[in-house]
Design an enzyme around this catalytic site. Structure first.
Site, mmCIF file in Angstrom:
data_model
loop_
_atom_site.group_PDB
_atom_site.id
_atom_site.type_symbol
_atom_site.label_atom_id
_atom_site.label_comp_id
_atom_site.label_asym_id
_atom_site.label_seq_id
_atom_site.Cartn_x
_atom_site.Cartn_y
_atom_site.Cartn_z
ATOM 1 N N ASN A 97 0.871 -1.173 0.000
ATOM 2 C CA ASN A 97 0.000 0.000 0.000
ATOM 3 C C ASN A 97 0.912 1.228 0.000
ATOM 4 O OD1 ASN A 97 -1.807 2.045 0.463
ATOM 5 N ND2 ASN A 97 -2.339 1.425 2.550
ATOM 6 N N TRP A 98 1.073 1.801 -1.175
ATOM 7 C CA TRP A 98 2.008 2.934 -1.302
ATOM 8 C C TRP A 98 1.435 4.240 -0.742
ATOM 9 C CZ3 TRP A 98 4.338 2.447 -6.949
ATOM 10 C CH2 TRP A 98 5.259 1.387 -6.956
ATOM 11 N N LYS A 99 0.142 4.236 -0.435
ATOM 12 C CA LYS A 99 -0.511 5.456 0.050
ATOM 13 C C LYS A 99 -0.219 6.614 -0.930
ATOM 14 C CE LYS A 99 -0.318 3.525 4.621
ATOM 15 N NZ LYS A 99 -0.322 3.702 6.056
ATOM 16 N N HIS B 61 -9.755 1.525 4.411
ATOM 17 C CA HIS B 61 -8.502 1.704 5.152
ATOM 18 C C HIS B 61 -8.756 2.684 6.298
ATOM 19 C CE1 HIS B 61 -4.444 2.925 6.185
ATOM 20 N NE2 HIS B 61 -4.059 1.777 5.659
ATOM 21 N N GLU C 220 -7.128 5.100 7.401
ATOM 22 C CA GLU C 220 -6.886 6.513 7.061
ATOM 23 C C GLU C 220 -8.100 7.103 6.343
ATOM 24 O OE1 GLU C 220 -3.090 5.896 5.166
ATOM 25 O OE2 GLU C 220 -2.239 5.426 7.130
ATOM 26 N N GLU D 104 -5.903 -4.453 10.577
ATOM 27 C CA GLU D 104 -4.884 -3.439 10.815
ATOM 28 C C GLU D 104 -5.217 -2.654 12.084
ATOM 29 O OE1 GLU D 104 -2.734 -2.448 6.888
ATOM 30 O OE2 GLU D 104 -4.405 -1.069 7.100
ATOM 31 N N GLY E 42 2.131 2.601 10.819
ATOM 32 C CA GLY E 42 3.130 3.655 10.657
ATOM 33 C C GLY E 42 3.809 4.067 11.953
ATOM 34 N N SER F 131 2.992 -1.710 10.508
ATOM 35 C CA SER F 131 4.435 -1.785 10.779
ATOM 36 C C SER F 131 5.028 -3.163 10.447
ATOM 37 C CB SER F 131 4.731 -1.384 12.228
ATOM 38 O OG SER F 131 4.333 -0.041 12.453
ATOM 39 N N GLY G 298 2.611 -0.878 4.363
ATOM 40 C CA GLY G 298 2.699 0.534 3.992
ATOM 41 C C GLY G 298 4.147 0.954 3.821
ATOM 42 N N GLY G 299 4.703 1.593 4.852
ATOM 43 C CA GLY G 299 6.042 2.199 4.794
ATOM 44 C C GLY G 299 7.104 1.302 4.157
HETATM 45 P P1 PGA Z 1 2.500 0.610 7.707
HETATM 46 O O1 PGA Z 1 1.065 0.816 7.008
HETATM 47 O O2 PGA Z 1 3.058 -0.692 7.183
HETATM 48 O O3 PGA Z 1 3.309 1.802 7.291
HETATM 49 O O4 PGA Z 1 2.258 0.550 9.184
HETATM 50 C C1 PGA Z 1 0.172 -0.252 6.836
HETATM 51 C C2 PGA Z 1 -1.115 0.232 6.221
HETATM 52 O O5 PGA Z 1 -1.570 1.329 6.555
HETATM 53 O O6 PGA Z 1 -1.712 -0.461 5.373
#
Ligand code: PGA
Length: 256
Positions: free
Chosen positions: A11-13, A101, A103, A173, A179, A218, A239-240
């Site tokens: 997930n590159w956001k 998600h 966010e 999640e 993050g 994470s 994500g990250g």
């Molecule tokens: P993260 O994000 O790996 O940076 O914690 C995961 C996500 O939001 O899907």
């Protein structure tokens, strides 16, 4: 470890313009080999503006990566300024769409009802939703984790038939782990994912045993193997660490 085919999703956001995206996928495809693609579904969910150039790259070079999107609207078309419809994504050979998600829920006001409508739109157009559920830190500290993820799962899957549910992926999640560098322990994740699977079984029957449930929050090359060793966890939404092709390739290759 489960017998279900793992799904590893990046997930590159809101990162990587289309030029950076092309570079990242070229590097990732150089790092991965046929055994990696045989072992799991490898999905990349870039920003919308990257999807067409990445489709050209992936199809032109026969790279067996699957394309995902991070969101969509539930209507097929209409006066919805700034939105992208599911059939537009299907036309670009997108296979997966992340819906709900945290966010989107927290920063953009997405409700359980919207998440359900989006999941159904994704299914209607032949793609698979990655339905995200997860509790806040307060909910966890109150002991409400299972109740929270159960109610989000029930709402997201309302009206979805068992034959369609089979194609769906759920991403558990915990919001406090996204993050932040904080992980739930693999045992805690396994327990919560088991609770989600019981809800899916209740809603969709035996097909729940075939459905993939990922963990996200994470995930890094250093913790993926312990997570994947758990019987309920069928992959990761990353994500990250997915922004760096080396790290994402190491996550995909968690078996070593
Ligand atoms: P993260 O994000 O790996 O940076 O914690 C995961 C996500 O939001 O899907």
């Amino acid at each position: 470890m489960s017998e279900r085919r793992p799904v590893m999703a990046a997930n590159w956001k809101m990162h990587h313009d289309h030029l950076a995206a092309i570079q990242a996928i070229q590097k990732l495809s150089y790092l991965l080999d046929v055994n990696d693609y045989d072992a799991c579904d490898i999905v990349v969910c870039p920003p919308f503006t990257d999807i067409r150039p990445l489709q050209n790259l992936i199809e032109g070079d026969n790279i067996p990566l699957l394309l995902g999107a991070q969101n969509c609207h539930w209507e097929d078309n209409g006066a919805f300024t700034g939105e992208v419809a599911a059939p537009m994504l299907a036309k670009l050979n997108v296979s997966y769409v992340i819906v709900g998600h945290s966010e989107r829920r927290q920063l953009f006001g997405e409700t359980d009802e919207w998440v359900n409508k989006k999941a159904r739109a994704v299914l209607k157009h032949g793609m698979s939703p990655i339905v995200c559920v997860g509790e806040t830190l307060e909910e966890r500290e109150r002991g409400d984790t299972d109740d929270r993820v159960s109610s989000q799962t029930r709402a997201a899957f309302a009206g979805i038939k068992a034959s369609e549910a089979e194609r769906c992926v759920v991403a558990y999640e915990p919001i406090w782990a996204i993050g932040t560098g904080h992980n739930a322990t693999p045992e805690d994740v396994n327990e919560t994912v088991g609770a989600i699977r019981r809800v899916l079984k209740d809603l969709c029957g035996a097909v729940a045993m075939e459905m993939r449930i990922q963990y996200g929050g994470s995930v890094k090359p250093g913790n993926i193997a312990q997570l994947m060793a758990m019987p309920e966890i069928d992959g990761a939404l990353v994500g990250g660490a997915s922004l760096d092709p080396d790290d994402f390739a190491r996550i995909v290759r968690y078996r070593g």
